[in-house]
Design an enzyme around this catalytic site. Structure first.
Site, short mmCIF file in Angstrom:
data_model
loop_
_atom_site.label_atom_id
_atom_site.label_comp_id
_atom_site.label_asym_id
_atom_site.label_seq_id
_atom_site.Cartn_x
_atom_site.Cartn_y
_atom_site.Cartn_z
N ARG A 1 -1.91 20.46 2.66
CA ARG A 1 -3.21 20.49 3.34
C ARG A 1 -3.98 21.69 2.83
O ARG A 1 -3.43 22.78 2.67
CB ARG A 1 -3.03 20.64 4.87
CG ARG A 1 -2.66 19.37 5.60
CD ARG A 1 -3.80 18.34 5.60
NE ARG A 1 -3.44 17.10 6.27
CZ ARG A 1 -2.84 16.06 5.69
NH1 ARG A 1 -2.53 16.11 4.40
NH2 ARG A 1 -2.57 14.96 6.37
N GLU B 1 -12.35 18.92 3.60
CA GLU B 1 -12.53 17.58 3.02
C GLU B 1 -13.48 16.77 3.89
O GLU B 1 -13.42 16.89 5.10
CB GLU B 1 -11.17 16.87 2.95
CG GLU B 1 -10.25 17.53 1.95
CD GLU B 1 -8.86 16.85 1.88
OE1 GLU B 1 -8.71 15.73 2.38
OE2 GLU B 1 -7.96 17.45 1.31
N HIS C 1 -7.32 14.19 -2.91
CA HIS C 1 -6.31 13.82 -1.90
C HIS C 1 -5.64 12.47 -2.23
O HIS C 1 -5.80 11.49 -1.51
CB HIS C 1 -6.95 13.79 -0.50
CG HIS C 1 -5.96 13.90 0.61
ND1 HIS C 1 -6.21 14.53 1.81
CD2 HIS C 1 -4.67 13.46 0.73
CE1 HIS C 1 -5.16 14.48 2.60
NE2 HIS C 1 -4.21 13.83 1.95
C1 8YV Z 1 -2.43 10.19 3.66
C2 8YV Z 1 -1.47 12.53 3.77
O1 8YV Z 1 -2.94 9.32 2.75
O2 8YV Z 1 0.16 11.39 5.03
C3 8YV Z 1 -0.49 12.39 4.88
O3 8YV Z 1 -0.36 13.37 5.63
O4 8YV Z 1 -1.91 13.59 3.52
C4 8YV Z 1 -1.99 11.42 2.93
O5 8YV Z 1 -1.06 11.18 1.94
C5 8YV Z 1 -3.44 10.48 4.71
O6 8YV Z 1 -3.02 11.44 5.62
C6 8YV Z 1 -3.80 9.22 5.47
O7 8YV Z 1 -4.11 9.47 6.81
#
Ligand code: 8YV
Length: 326
Positions: free
Chosen positions: A241, A270, A288
């Site tokens: 993140r 983001e 992302h």
């Molecule tokens: C997802 C991600 O695509 O799963 C996660 O925490 O960061 C990503 O890979 C995204 O969060 C979808 O909500």
């Protein structure tokens, strides 16, 4: 909890196979044009639906949850830092996520960033596309060999461990900082070194990879001070993140060439990406994309379906993030 025709609202467009199955199983409202929900739409959805299927693009904060009638948030994704879990807990809202099924793809992305950065792939491609290549040269585009280097992984959960396995195969030695040491068997298999002091680890590493979830404790864990501890030739990778790094400090650090580069799949605000990243040569950036494979996205949908269906059938959803009162 058995409800009469509960309404499931899905905030973003999901893979076709997932949506088709949801239509068979649930009274579902889909988002055909895949627009990101506005605040008002999100608040209305939380007030109208019984179950909300959210993603990282939905900021489900206190305001959204205060009058919400939803009983469950089945998040499509593993990270849940966009959801106010305290308020959800107070309101007895079940929150689930999708662990496990995107581990390998996200670890692949971290590895891709590491390779792209150390071997200057982005720079090379930009040079070619600008027709700025004058031909091979003995000192052209020299990068850093990954083999023999030290990788410090911050956050040794599923994804951290999957990255460690990959990196080990590249001849990289594995170091990690985590709240606690990992299982002895895995620790030994990886030949890993555990650092209880994050600062001490950072000072020694050639590459640092962020693999921890974003929580109150990990917010800006890679602070200006800690960025200052990195070696000048070291690389920083983030497929977790954006908020775990102080992004303003990172830009200053990169501009000053105080570290060799950063590979980033995630950003602090983001979808806004600080334009400074677009002009810095010593970064590799991606929008992302860590879990962006057909396989992962279908499996994430499968997990959401299992969580929702299990809950609607009156059982405990398997991937509950808040478990205490269930
Ligand atoms: C997802 C991600 O695509 O799963 C996660 O925490 O960061 C990503 O890979 C995204 O969060 C979808 O909500």
């Amino acid at each position: 909890m058995v409800m009469n025709k509960p309404l499931v609202i899905v905030t973003r467009k999901l893979p076709e196979i997932v949506e088709a199955r949801m239509k068979e199983l649930f009274n579902v409202r889909l988002n055909d044009d895949d627009h990101a929900f506005s605040r008002t739409e999100l608040i209305n959805a939380a007030n109208e639906a019984d179950i909300l299927v959210s993603t990282v693009t939905d900021k489900i904060d206190q305001e959204v949850l205060s009058n919400a009638q939803i009983k469950m948030i089945a998040n499509y994704g593993v990270g849940v830092d966009h959801i106010d879990l305290k308020t959800a807990r107070n309101k007895m809202i079940v929150v689930t996520n999708t662990p496990g099924v995107l581990t390998d793809d996200t670890a692949d992305m971290a590895m891709a960033l590491m390779l792209g950065l150390s071997r200057r792939m982005g720079e090379g491609e930009r040079q070619l596309r600008k027709s700025g290549w004058k031909g091979w040269a003995p000192t052209g585009m020299l990068g850093m060999r990954l083999g023999g280097k030290k990788l410090g992984i911050i956050g040794m959960g599923r994804i951290g461990q999957a990255l460690a396995r990959r990196a080990k195969a590249f001849g990289i030695s594995i170091h990690y900082h985590n709240r606690k040491q990992i299982e002895e068997e895995i620790h030994n298999e990886l030949g890993a070194t555990y650092w209880s002091s994050l600062d001490q680890m950072i000072i020694q590493m050639d590459i640092i990879s962020m693999n921890c979830p974003h929580t109150e404790e990990t917010h800006h864990i890679m602070s200006k001070r800690r960025l200052g501890l990195m070696q000048k030739h070291a690389l920083l990778i983030n497929a977790a993140r954006g908020d775990v790094i102080d992004e303003t400090a990172l830009i200053e650090t990169l501009e000053a060439k105080a570290i060799a580069g950063a590979g980033l799949d995630v950003f602090e605000n983001e979808p806004h990406v600080n334009p400074a990243f677009f002009t810095l040569e010593n970064v590799v950036i991606a929008p992302h994309m860590g879990s962006a494979t057909n396989e992962a996205r279908a499996a994430m949908g499968e997990k959401v379906i299992i969580n929702v269906k299990t809950y609607l059938d009156g059982h405990s959803a398997p991937d509950r993030v808040i478990a205490e009162w269930i």
